[in-house]
Design an enzyme around this catalytic site. Structure first.
Site, PDB file in Angstrom:
ATOM      1  N   LYS A  76       0.846  -1.194   0.000  1.00  0.00           N
ATOM      2  CA  LYS A  76       0.000   0.000   0.000  1.00  0.00           C
ATOM      3  C   LYS A  76       0.881   1.244   0.000  1.00  0.00           C
ATOM      4  CE  LYS A  76      -3.922   2.148   2.425  1.00  0.00           C
ATOM      5  NZ  LYS A  76      -4.904   2.038   3.533  1.00  0.00           N
ATOM      6  N   SER A 151      -9.889   2.301   2.717  1.00  0.00           N
ATOM      7  CA  SER A 151      -8.990   3.026   1.835  1.00  0.00           C
ATOM      8  C   SER A 151      -7.998   2.135   1.083  1.00  0.00           C
ATOM      9  CB  SER A 151      -8.191   4.053   2.658  1.00  0.00           C
ATOM     10  OG  SER A 151      -7.375   3.405   3.621  1.00  0.00           O
ATOM     11  N   SER A 175     -10.435  -0.080   6.890  1.00  0.00           N
ATOM     12  CA  SER A 175      -9.816   0.090   5.574  1.00  0.00           C
ATOM     13  C   SER A 175      -9.089  -1.128   5.026  1.00  0.00           C
ATOM     14  CB  SER A 175      -8.854   1.285   5.594  1.00  0.00           C
ATOM     15  OG  SER A 175      -9.574   2.493   5.645  1.00  0.00           O
TER      16      SER A 175
END
EC number: 6.3.5.7
Length: 483
Positions: A76, A151, A175
């Protein structure tokens, strides 16, 4: 090979049936082919990834390979990665090349895993749909008209579309778990403090936690074995003896007590989600578990509490982004104060600005006691709710998300509806508990449904056992989207 587990890939690499260079090349080829459609990656650096793969092959050839040596992992873009563009999905960091590695990146480097790329995400991890990214929205590989969740939407999409065998994510209010549910993969948010936050760009420091995203519970365990561990550079990192999170995977579930909160099974849940979740719970009964009703009475307050506390912390954390030392700087300004104003106005997106404003407001004189202090009191009550519930059960289950993935643009003009996407995941972060999502079926328009599994503090091995036993009896986690 696309559907192979991390354990299988590691075994193939160790036996020299395939090289890391070959494996990495295959996933890079697939990622480059699919990324224009899905937008899962912000950065793909083929030269660096293949150099890491070559180094991994040397390690394996010399007999020094470990589990995950040579396996490509998507990271990420919230984790600082030395020599890589690290943007956090924001214009503010669109030119930031990190000079150091986050703890999580360093742990994967230490075992010789390959960084296949940096995944797209909601800007500064603020979002539930991956539509707030400066680099454009990520699309759900099961239905490109739908959001992937957020997210960590890029990581979830990359794993679901088999652009990477596994990925890292972060979870502040859901998330990891919500995008895992919406993309039909498995995702785990560990106990707060189990995975170091060093080098993980901060949103809300008392809530943020890094964790793994993969196809199966077994893969999550192998990832967590690498990611977990004490780090003196993070003051909230917990000093615990290392453990093998895959040790209990084969343990039978006879006598397991599953708590079903009455607040989770309400009319607001979509019928297709309720059906899939209830069918999964029925399968657990067949596996020897028993179900008991429990109550988490303050659940309904979790969203408003979160949207006081998280923005308050964000308004402080994001004050460091001013264009002086690194990141975006407005090109035209009159003086220092004008530079600050223009840099932040131009560098942050609308959702980030909204949360900074909310956070600054609730911390301001006259509102601090009315909002922030009251929210902290309610946070404590939510932790007490879970403590009482765990006196009656070993594991808590429910839906990860009240609906399947919604359409792109459907909620972007209604922040409150967007925030309610995380209604079942937020309380876990407020309490600091571990939780995970696994795929348990499909609903409306053939979009995936996730089952939320919540454990007590440091119950990651037990949760993975519970998830793995279900996955031995189902194939939802092995299914791939049609291209």
């Amino acid at each position: 090979m696309l559907n192979a587990s991390l354990k299988q890939l590691s075994a193939m690499l160790a036996a020299r049936k395939i090289s890391s260079v070959e494996l990495t090349s295959e996933f890079l080829k697939r990622s480059r082919a699919l990324n224009p459609e899905y937008n899962a990656f912000i950065t793909l650096d083929e030269r660096t990834s293949l150099a890491q793969a070559q180094a991994a092959d040397i390690l394996i050839g010399s007999g020094r390979g470990q589990p995950l040596t040579g396996v490509p992992i998507a990271q990420k873009d919230i984790f600082c990665t030395k020599g890589w563009l690290t943007t956090c999905g924001s214009k503010m960091l669109s030119n930031f090349i990190s000079p150091y590695d986050a703890h999580v990146i360093g742990r994967f480097n230490a075992v010789g895993a390959v960084n296949i790329g940096k995944t797209n995400m909601d800007e500064f991890a603020m979002g539930s749909s991956n539509e707030t990214s400066f680099y454009g929205p990520v699309k759900n590989p099961w239905d490109t008209a739908a959001v992937p969740g957020g997210s960590s939407g890029g990581s979830a999409c990359a794993v679901a579309a088999r652009m990477a065998p596994a990925a890292t994510g972060t979870d502040t209010g859901g998330s990891i778990r919500q995008p895992a549910a919406l993309c039909g993969i498995s995702g785990l948010k560990p106990t707060y403090g189990l995975v170091s936050r060093y080098g993980m760009i901060a949103f809300a420091s008392s809530l943020d936690q890094g964790g793994p995203m993969a196809k199966s519970a077994e893969d999550l365990g192998l990832m967590l074995n690498v990611m977990a561990g004490f780090d003196a550079r993070d003051s909230t990192s917990l000093e615990r003896e290392p453990e093998d999170y895959t040790r209990d995977l084969e343990k039978p579930l006879d006598g397991l007590r599953i708590g079903l909160p009455k607040e989770y099974f309400v009319k607001e849940i979509a019928e297709d989600v309720a059906r899939a979740v209830e069918a999964a719970i029925g399968q657990y009964r067949k596996l020897g578990a028993e179900t008991v009703e429990v109550s988490l009475p303050n659940t309904k307050l979790s969203v408003p509490v979160y949207y006081v506390l998280a923005p308050a912390e964000a308004s402080s954390n994001l004050s460091r982004f001013d264009g002086v030392r690194y990141g975006y700087r407005a090109p035209d300004y009159l003086d220092l104060n004008d530079m600050y104003r223009k840099t932040r106005a131009q560098g942050f997106g609308s959702e980030v600005k909204r949360r900074i404003l909310i956070g600054t407001y609730v911390l301001s004189h006259g509102y601090y006691d009315a909002y922030y202090i009251q929210a902290q009191k309610l946070r404590r009550l939510m932790a007490q709710d879970f403590a009482e519930a765990f006196k009656e059960c070993d594991i808590i289950m429910g839906p990860t998300s009240p609906t399947v993935a919604f359409d792109l643009g459907e909620r972007s003009s209604d922040p409150v509806q967007m925030y309610l996407s995380d209604a079942y995941t937020i309380a876990v972060n407020l309490a600091g508990l571990p939780a995970m999502s696994i795929p348990v079926g499909f609903g409306h328009k053939n979009r995936p449904v996730g089952l939320h599994i919540i454990g007590n503090y440091f119950a990651e091995a037990q949760m993975l056992n519970v998830a793995h036993q279900y996955q031995l009896e189902s194939d939802w986690h092995t299914r791939m989207p049609k291209e």
